[in-house]
Scaffold this active site. Sequence first.
Site, PDB file in Angstrom:
ATOM      1  N   SER A 170      -8.705   1.548   8.087  1.00  0.00           N
ATOM      2  CA  SER A 170      -8.152   1.223   9.399  1.00  0.00           C
ATOM      3  C   SER A 170      -6.995   0.253   9.212  1.00  0.00           C
ATOM      4  O   SER A 170      -6.415  -0.244  10.169  1.00  0.00           O
ATOM      5  CB  SER A 170      -9.219   0.611  10.310  1.00  0.00           C
ATOM      6  OG  SER A 170      -9.749  -0.545   9.704  1.00  0.00           O
ATOM      7  N   LYS A 221       0.831  -1.208   0.000  1.00  0.00           N
ATOM      8  CA  LYS A 221       0.000   0.000   0.000  1.00  0.00           C
ATOM      9  C   LYS A 221       0.868   1.262   0.000  1.00  0.00           C
ATOM     10  O   LYS A 221       0.454   2.316  -0.472  1.00  0.00           O
ATOM     11  CB  LYS A 221      -0.911   0.021   1.225  1.00  0.00           C
ATOM     12  CG  LYS A 221      -1.881  -1.139   1.293  1.00  0.00           C
ATOM     13  CD  LYS A 221      -3.162  -0.881   0.544  1.00  0.00           C
ATOM     14  CE  LYS A 221      -4.141  -2.036   0.730  1.00  0.00           C
ATOM     15  NZ  LYS A 221      -5.352  -1.888  -0.073  1.00  0.00           N
TER      16      LYS A 221
END
Lengths: 266, 266
Positions: B30, B5
């Site tokens: 989250s 990511k």
Amino acid sequence: MGAFKMRGAANAILSLSKEERQRGVVTHSSGNFAQAVSLAAQKLGVKAYIVMPKNAPQVKKNAVKTYEGEIIECESTPQAREATANKIKEEKGASFLHPSNQDEVIYGNSTAAIELLEEQPNLDIILAPVGGGGLIAGTALAAHYFSKKCKVIGAEPKAVDDAYRSLISGKIETNTTFATIADGLRTHLGDRNFPIIQKHVEKIICVEENEIIKAMQLIWERMKIIVEPSSAVAFAAVLKNKEEFATKNIGIIISGGNVDVKNLPF
Amino acid sequence: MGAFKMRGAANAILSLSKEERQRGVVTHSSGNFAQAVSLAAQKLGVKAYIVMPKNAPQVKKNAVKTYEGEIIECESTPQAREATANKIKEEKGASFLHPSNQDEVIYGNSTAAIELLEEQPNLDIILAPVGGGGLIAGTALAAHYFSKKCKVIGAEPKAVDDAYRSLISGKIETNTTFATIADGLRTHLGDRNFPIIQKHVEKIICVEENEIIKAMQLIWERMKIIVEPSSAVAFAAVLKNKEEFATKNIGIIISGGNVDVKNLPF
């Protein structure tokens, strides 16, 4: 197999003659060195006999079997381990490899710090954990011969601070208890590595059990590397002495993840 | 921060103008994307607003705080997350970054497979997990443009097989349950990545929950890498189909270790 022991084991086997290699190698270890010898031997087409206590965790036996090491079980005492290894040495003519107190193993271990210094030539200090003394001795030789300024500091659990006391007394001290979670560091120094440590290691920092666990968890959570408690000891020493290390370029040898993931301390 | 990511987040922020960077970025996540945006923004001197459900695990909140992301809590529904992110977008003028359905994020993610192909140009297949579709889309673009023969296969938990069904039906399907341990893969495909997946992904293999856990444990024990369940899904697909892959050169993208080490599935 995930630990610096591979370096020492590989160098020790590569140092054997062709005839010696044909007769195989033997060691007693239930930890990383058992896996390292098995894998290094497998890669070099050498037979590996691994003497292991009967009660060693299954996960550790399985890892050795994966690397085609032949496990010989014995009672869980140092005497039984040595006697069993000696028997195989005599019966098979196998060469005995010591996990920490053998020149070729120490030299192999030293390549970790040599490679670190090649990547980071400006290091002021390298820290490594101290158990049997094979890694810290190799690290100290590497810093001495491959850096002009880099000092080496060892780190040890307070509960088994034999190396700390040995540096003070000038002779090899032993532990009366083994009450540390850092199971790879319950061993004592040897006559090959202690003189190197005396000459080239700056000092040894002792850390508490909870500091080891905290450092281990931080490495798991932030670096995403599975390290066993023994591997987190040097990082714990830095966390404990932030001011001392704050302005320095620090290298830490983190190595070894021989841990039962179903039985963790956090 | 330990996951692919970072690639998408960094590329997305680097693609912003100087003025946009000054107003900051906002995302709702989250998981790993929250950490990735926080760290990429911190490194580039950009303010990061992270919208997170109130009930997100403390360990995930702490990681974001370590990277100086500002957490804005909201209720634990997709609607609340989007509304809160939109509010910050309007109030602060921050640029919204989507975890998977944004071109710059997909392109950033593609660098994982590009680097893999640079190291291993002879790969026949690359496998990657499928959640929101940002990684598999980037991987598929990388294989298409940087390899002549490499195919891309996705892997998905059977319990949330929306991508598998989407490829069959030709439109974006959704899940009615989220009953998978692979919490990073509970999301759906988007309009930016689905067309890429349709065009360039060979197929999607679905795996069972116990296969995911088994693959995860094997990676932990042998590779000593902390991967979360979502990261083990592609490896689980290979373990499940050994014959299909036995004679091929296989690359597997393993990435993401956002796991609560105090609460493991084994």
